[in-house]
Write an enzyme that holds these catalytic residues in place. Structure first.
Site, PDB file in Angstrom:
ATOM      1  N   CYS A 119       0.945  -1.226  -0.046  1.00  0.00           N
ATOM      2  CA  CYS A 119      -0.057  -0.248  -0.094  1.00  0.00           C
ATOM      3  C   CYS A 119       0.719   1.293   0.101  1.00  0.00           C
ATOM      4  O   CYS A 119       1.537   1.597  -1.201  1.00  0.00           O
ATOM      5  CB  CYS A 119      -0.952  -0.205   1.433  1.00  0.00           C
ATOM      6  SG  CYS A 119      -2.444   1.039   0.955  1.00  0.00           S
ATOM      7  N   HIS A 222      -3.562  -4.815   0.582  1.00  0.00           N
ATOM      8  CA  HIS A 222      -2.996  -5.305   1.916  1.00  0.00           C
ATOM      9  C   HIS A 222      -3.217  -7.075   2.055  1.00  0.00           C
ATOM     10  O   HIS A 222      -3.841  -7.379   2.623  1.00  0.00           O
ATOM     11  CB  HIS A 222      -4.072  -4.618   3.008  1.00  0.00           C
ATOM     12  CG  HIS A 222      -3.394  -3.347   3.476  1.00  0.00           C
ATOM     13  ND1 HIS A 222      -2.185  -3.026   4.000  1.00  0.00           N
ATOM     14  CD2 HIS A 222      -4.020  -2.016   2.914  1.00  0.00           C
ATOM     15  CE1 HIS A 222      -2.179  -1.686   4.078  1.00  0.00           C
ATOM     16  NE2 HIS A 222      -3.293  -1.036   3.604  1.00  0.00           N
ATOM     17  N   GLU A 224      -1.383  -8.807   3.880  1.00  0.00           N
ATOM     18  CA  GLU A 224      -1.146  -9.217   5.180  1.00  0.00           C
ATOM     19  C   GLU A 224      -2.377  -9.378   5.956  1.00  0.00           C
ATOM     20  O   GLU A 224      -2.541 -10.058   6.873  1.00  0.00           O
ATOM     21  CB  GLU A 224      -0.199  -8.391   5.908  1.00  0.00           C
ATOM     22  CG  GLU A 224      -0.635  -6.971   6.492  1.00  0.00           C
ATOM     23  CD  GLU A 224      -1.051  -6.022   5.693  1.00  0.00           C
ATOM     24  OE1 GLU A 224      -0.959  -6.343   4.349  1.00  0.00           O
ATOM     25  OE2 GLU A 224      -1.587  -4.655   5.852  1.00  0.00           O
TER      26      GLU A 224
END
Ligand code: MN
Length: 252
Positions: A119, A222, A224
């Site tokens: 990001c 994102h 994660e």
């Protein structure tokens, strides 16, 4: 002789949060979102949180002591860095964090260690290497998709098409993936030596990578936040750790 597998240390660039409550209201705390930590541990890596500092000699040591860098998400990037005045729709910037991330990148680049930008981290990579950003894609008529979803972080909301001849394609093994989206900045001109390798259906750049051998990859979503339940996103973390293992073997 027994071969002991070396564990890979993954540095995650930190941020600062001001805690407004409790005994230390107004205190600065160094942190990353726990998702990054868990995503690294899940693939067998050892996560180190790298706190923001302006001390270049400390940042040099960070780069020496880690095998991979993840540049984490967060603040908008100071547009003065690509010689633009701030637009009225720019969000909160954190110039000290920009400096820290740039210096980390510079030192990691020197050592040719793999880098994954997430990001804001993708935008940091593009800006550092000489590209530019849109300060607010909501102001662009052609960017029609919702890139700042109101849903929970582990929900995928838009499609990303991945260029076939790219490392990202090699890593994920997919031409089309679904991602979450929490951004209003995006890559405008891709940095020299890089190529855009992922696009949303409205044309917004969603991933960039450096040409050549060493891995410098940025994704606008994102992974994660998705990785716990999403095997495609896990591949990104697995890959950067494996890349670093290869480097370690080469060193011997
Ligand atoms: Mn998006």
């Amino acid at each position: 002789m027994e071969c002991v597998e070396k564990k890979i240390v993954v540095g995650i660039s930190g941020s600062i949060i001001i805690d407004g409550s409790g005994n230390f209201a107004g205190y600065k705390r160094a942190y990353v979102n726990d998702d990054y930590v868990q995503a690294v541990i899940r693939e067998g890596g050892i996560p180190y949180i790298l706190p923001i500092t302006s001390d270049v000699s400390v940042i040099e040591e960070f780069a020496k002591n880690i095998d991979v860098l993840i540049l984490s998400g967060g603040h908008d990037i100071n547009p003065l860095l690509w010689k633009e005045e701030p637009s009225k729709n720019l969000g909160e910037i954190f110039p000290e964090r920009d400096n820290f991330d740039f210096t980390l990148l510079e030192n990691m680049e020197k050592l040719k260690k793999p880098i994954l930008g997430i990001c804001r981290g993708e935008q940091v990579i593009n800006t550092y290497f000489g590209g530019t950003l849109y300060q607010d894609i909501n102001s662009l008529e052609w960017a029609t998709l919702k890139h700042n979803q109101k849903n929970r972080p582990d929900l995928v909301t838009h499609t990303v098409n991945i260029e076939k001849n790219s490392k990202l394609h090699e890593i994920l093994g997919e031409e089309e993936i679904l991602v979450n989206s929490f951004h209003h900045l995006a890559v405008k001109t891709v940095a020299p030596g890089f190529k855009a390798v992922g696009f949303a259906k409205d044309g917004v750049v969603e991933a960039i990578e450096k040409e050549g051998n060493n891995l410098v990859l940025g994704v606008q979503w994102h992974p994660e936040m998705l990785a716990e339940k999403n095997n495609i996103m896990r591949k990104l973390f697995k890959y950067i750790i494996n890349e670093a293992k290869k480097e370690k073997v080469d060193e011997r």
